[in-house]
Motif scaffolding. Structure first.
Motif, PDB file in Angstrom:
ATOM      1  N   LEU A 148      -0.516   2.580  -9.265  1.00  0.00           N
ATOM      2  CA  LEU A 148      -0.284   1.426 -10.464  1.00  0.00           C
ATOM      3  C   LEU A 148      -0.476   0.400  -9.588  1.00  0.00           C
ATOM      4  CD1 LEU A 148       1.704   3.399 -12.483  1.00  0.00           C
ATOM      5  CD2 LEU A 148      -0.300   2.787 -13.271  1.00  0.00           C
ATOM      6  N   ARG A 149      -1.246  -0.609 -10.278  1.00  0.00           N
ATOM      7  CA  ARG A 149      -1.103  -2.188  -9.728  1.00  0.00           C
ATOM      8  C   ARG A 149      -1.096  -3.096 -11.088  1.00  0.00           C
ATOM      9  NH1 ARG A 149       0.359  -0.186  -6.113  1.00  0.00           N
ATOM     10  NH2 ARG A 149      -0.674  -0.281  -3.996  1.00  0.00           N
ATOM     11  N   VAL A 150      -0.669  -4.085 -10.932  1.00  0.00           N
ATOM     12  CA  VAL A 150      -0.816  -4.728 -12.595  1.00  0.00           C
ATOM     13  C   VAL A 150      -1.209  -6.274 -11.742  1.00  0.00           C
ATOM     14  CG1 VAL A 150       0.957  -6.743 -14.000  1.00  0.00           C
ATOM     15  CG2 VAL A 150       1.547  -4.107 -12.955  1.00  0.00           C
ATOM     16  N   TYR A 151      -2.040  -7.170 -12.699  1.00  0.00           N
ATOM     17  CA  TYR A 151      -2.986  -8.049 -12.423  1.00  0.00           C
ATOM     18  C   TYR A 151      -2.944  -9.102 -13.567  1.00  0.00           C
ATOM     19  CZ  TYR A 151      -5.119  -4.542  -8.992  1.00  0.00           C
ATOM     20  OH  TYR A 151      -5.794  -4.037  -8.383  1.00  0.00           O
ATOM     21  N   ALA A 152      -1.904  -9.198 -13.935  1.00  0.00           N
ATOM     22  CA  ALA A 152      -0.993 -10.375 -15.316  1.00  0.00           C
ATOM     23  C   ALA A 152      -0.130 -10.321 -15.276  1.00  0.00           C
ATOM     24  CB  ALA A 152      -1.582  -9.421 -16.501  1.00  0.00           C
ATOM     25  N   PHE A 153       0.523 -11.918 -15.160  1.00  0.00           N
ATOM     26  CA  PHE A 153       2.215 -12.120 -15.713  1.00  0.00           C
ATOM     27  C   PHE A 153       2.436 -11.808 -16.748  1.00  0.00           C
ATOM     28  CE2 PHE A 153       0.062 -15.479 -12.203  1.00  0.00           C
ATOM     29  CZ  PHE A 153       0.570 -15.070 -11.390  1.00  0.00           C
ATOM     30  N   THR A 154       2.014 -11.786 -17.723  1.00  0.00           N
ATOM     31  CA  THR A 154       2.402 -10.590 -18.834  1.00  0.00           C
ATOM     32  C   THR A 154       2.646  -9.254 -18.748  1.00  0.00           C
ATOM     33  OG1 THR A 154       0.691 -10.132 -19.744  1.00  0.00           O
ATOM     34  CG2 THR A 154       1.277 -12.694 -20.254  1.00  0.00           C
ATOM     35  N   GLY A 155       2.266  -8.693 -17.317  1.00  0.00           N
ATOM     36  CA  GLY A 155       2.558  -7.484 -17.458  1.00  0.00           C
ATOM     37  C   GLY A 155       1.779  -6.592 -17.793  1.00  0.00           C
ATOM     38  N   ASN A 156       0.595  -6.901 -18.849  1.00  0.00           N
ATOM     39  CA  ASN A 156      -0.832  -5.827 -19.231  1.00  0.00           C
ATOM     40  C   ASN A 156      -1.569  -6.072 -18.020  1.00  0.00           C
ATOM     41  OD1 ASN A 156       0.710  -6.929 -21.865  1.00  0.00           O
ATOM     42  ND2 ASN A 156      -1.085  -7.490 -22.324  1.00  0.00           N
ATOM     43  N   ASP A 157      -3.040  -6.033 -18.441  1.00  0.00           N
ATOM     44  CA  ASP A 157      -3.406  -5.507 -17.314  1.00  0.00           C
ATOM     45  C   ASP A 157      -2.995  -4.293 -15.787  1.00  0.00           C
ATOM     46  OD1 ASP A 157      -5.195  -7.189 -18.268  1.00  0.00           O
ATOM     47  OD2 ASP A 157      -5.688  -8.813 -17.115  1.00  0.00           O
ATOM     48  N   THR A 158      -2.481  -3.513 -16.487  1.00  0.00           N
ATOM     49  CA  THR A 158      -1.585  -2.697 -15.897  1.00  0.00           C
ATOM     50  C   THR A 158      -2.913  -1.838 -15.924  1.00  0.00           C
ATOM     51  OG1 THR A 158       0.486  -3.453 -16.168  1.00  0.00           O
ATOM     52  CG2 THR A 158       0.331  -0.731 -15.666  1.00  0.00           C
ATOM     53  N   VAL A 159      -3.539  -1.378 -14.218  1.00  0.00           N
ATOM     54  CA  VAL A 159      -4.729   0.026 -13.753  1.00  0.00           C
ATOM     55  C   VAL A 159      -3.811   0.913 -13.324  1.00  0.00           C
ATOM     56  CG1 VAL A 159      -6.527   0.155 -12.320  1.00  0.00           C
ATOM     57  CG2 VAL A 159      -5.827  -1.882 -13.968  1.00  0.00           C
ATOM     58  N   LEU A 160      -4.761   2.071 -13.702  1.00  0.00           N
ATOM     59  CA  LEU A 160      -4.568   3.415 -12.976  1.00  0.00           C
ATOM     60  C   LEU A 160      -5.197   3.895 -11.794  1.00  0.00           C
ATOM     61  CD1 LEU A 160      -2.597   6.063 -12.783  1.00  0.00           C
ATOM     62  CD2 LEU A 160      -3.909   6.669 -14.468  1.00  0.00           C
ATOM     63  N   TYR A 161      -5.254   3.705 -11.065  1.00  0.00           N
ATOM     64  CA  TYR A 161      -5.995   3.868  -9.804  1.00  0.00           C
ATOM     65  C   TYR A 161      -5.999   5.802  -9.084  1.00  0.00           C
ATOM     66  CZ  TYR A 161      -7.091  -1.416  -8.799  1.00  0.00           C
ATOM     67  OH  TYR A 161      -7.268  -2.136  -8.885  1.00  0.00           O
ATOM     68  N   ALA A 162      -7.148   6.225  -9.525  1.00  0.00           N
ATOM     69  CA  ALA A 162      -7.111   7.847  -9.495  1.00  0.00           C
ATOM     70  C   ALA A 162      -7.950   8.739  -8.210  1.00  0.00           C
ATOM     71  CB  ALA A 162      -7.362   8.556 -10.551  1.00  0.00           C
ATOM     72  N   LEU A 163      -7.301   8.812  -7.411  1.00  0.00           N
ATOM     73  CA  LEU A 163      -8.565   9.137  -5.965  1.00  0.00           C
ATOM     74  C   LEU A 163      -8.564  10.549  -5.952  1.00  0.00           C
ATOM     75  CD1 LEU A 163      -7.618   6.577  -3.719  1.00  0.00           C
ATOM     76  CD2 LEU A 163      -9.014   6.055  -5.619  1.00  0.00           C
ATOM     77  N   PRO A 164      -9.948  11.105  -5.648  1.00  0.00           N
ATOM     78  CA  PRO A 164      -9.328  12.236  -5.771  1.00  0.00           C
ATOM     79  C   PRO A 164      -9.314  12.849  -4.190  1.00  0.00           C
ATOM     80  CG  PRO A 164     -11.675  11.691  -5.385  1.00  0.00           C
ATOM     81  CD  PRO A 164     -11.157  10.391  -5.462  1.00  0.00           C
TER      82      PRO A 164
END
Length: 348
Positions: free
Chosen positions: A332-348
């Motif tokens: 998981l990574r966050v790209y916005a100072f509001t806490g939005n733009d939270t991205v789940l990376y799934a790697l096989p």
């Protein structure tokens, strides 16, 4: 709520998700995002916002320029979020093209022209997600060089979906850009992969389709699909609600917005190879993933999925992905100072 915690099967699946998170930062984000989903208290996100890459860049910049005037350009949503979560920084003021003469979040707001009157050349944190290049030029016009401006927008555009060190690229990548907006993610993919087979661009809004064509004019081997993605084929109501985007189910109940054609990825990309899927579609991610079940089960593509539009996404999306392929490793990574733009990376 009692049922939520007493459901042994659900608890086991949530623990399974947690066990698939691969690093401490991902686990911190998962906990913080879960608490925010349960409480609506954005303060739960403070720690991970300061720890995300862009947050660390702000802290490093203000440390290097301690004793100098520190100002925030943009007194909107993102500027106020930085003010909230970096309240230990001695910000001098906001600079804004439209709100000069007012006060926002306890700070005065001045115009760009007024920057010239400061006794020292200020260091500026540009909070705008878009138009950051135009702001840099505006600041240079009043004597503030580019090297004294930290552009939040540039950091986001260059980092989102491609900055995870564990994210590997293959020789024959095939990228599905779901919710392409203006084509920025597809352009970033082409730069990241260097060699690839094809880019599948999904964008249902006509004005944004035109921007994709403009921005990707020099990119090779890409196809635009003018659809939204969903669990079944049909039509849906879609509204771009910006920072406060709601789930598509809520949008459809309201009946407000534009009617768009939606399709299943499994139907559109039948027989095509897909190695990496990115999704940011304003709350439709879970349904779109349900419509991509066969592709994910059979091909196990890398995934970068937004998990912040709907309250339950932080739990339900990783659970769904593990039901398709139990071997996925999560970040998981966050790209916005509001806490939005939270991205789940799934790697096989």
């Amino acid at each position: 709520m009692d049922r939520f915690f007493d459901d042994i099967g659900r608890r086991k699946k949530l623990l399974d998700v947690y066990g698939h998170l691969q690093d401490d930062l991902s686990r911190k984000i998962y906990k913080a995002r879960s608490l925010f989903s349960l409480t609506d208290d954005r303060e739960e996100l403070r720690g991970v916002i300061r720890e995300m890459a862009a947050g660390q860049a702000v802290l490093q910049a203000v440390s290097e320029h301690a004793g100098e005037p520190l100002v925030l350009f943009g007194a909107g949503t993102w500027g106020k979020a930085i003010r909230q979560f970096f309240d230990d920084v001695p910000w001098r003021c906001f600079v804004d093209n439209y709100k000069a003469g007012t006060a926002v979040a306890g700070l005065p707001v001045i115009s760009v022209a007024e920057l010239r009157e400061m006794e020292k050349t200020p260091y500026v944190v540009n909070t705008l997600r878009f138009l950051y290049a135009e702001v840099e030029q505006q600041l240079q016009d009043v004597g503030i060089p580019k090297e004294r401006v930290l552009a939040r927008g540039r950091m986001t555009e260059e980092a989102s979906y491609f900055d995870l060190p564990e994210l590997y690229h293959e020789e024959h990548e095939a990228f599905a850009d779901v919710g392409a907006y203006d084509g920025g993610s597809s352009l970033a993919f082409a730069r990241w992969a260097k060699k690839y087979d094809h880019i599948y661009v999904f964008e249902p809004m006509k004005e944004l389709q035109e921007k994709c064509h403009q921005r990707l004019a020099d990119v090779k081997d890409w196809t635009l699909y003018p659809y939204g993605l969903w669990r079944e084929n049909g039509t849906r109501t879609f509204t771009l609600a910006g920072e406060n985007s709601n789930c598509s189910a809520e949008t459809n109940e309201s009946g407000e917005g534009d009617s768009i054609e939606v399709v299943k990825m499994d139907d559109v990309l039948t027989g095509k190879r897909v190695t990496y899927i990115k999704m940011d579609i304003e709350g439709s991610e879970l349904a779109a993933l349900q419509g991509a079940a066969e592709i994910i089960r059979m091909q196990h593509p890398k995934l970068a999925i937004s998990v912040y539009h709907c309250r339950d996404d932080i739990w339900e999306i990783p659970k769904l992905l593990l039901s398709y392929h139990p071997g996925y490793r999560f970040y998981l990574r966050v790209y916005a100072f509001t806490g939005n733009d939270t991205v789940l990376y799934a790697l096989p």
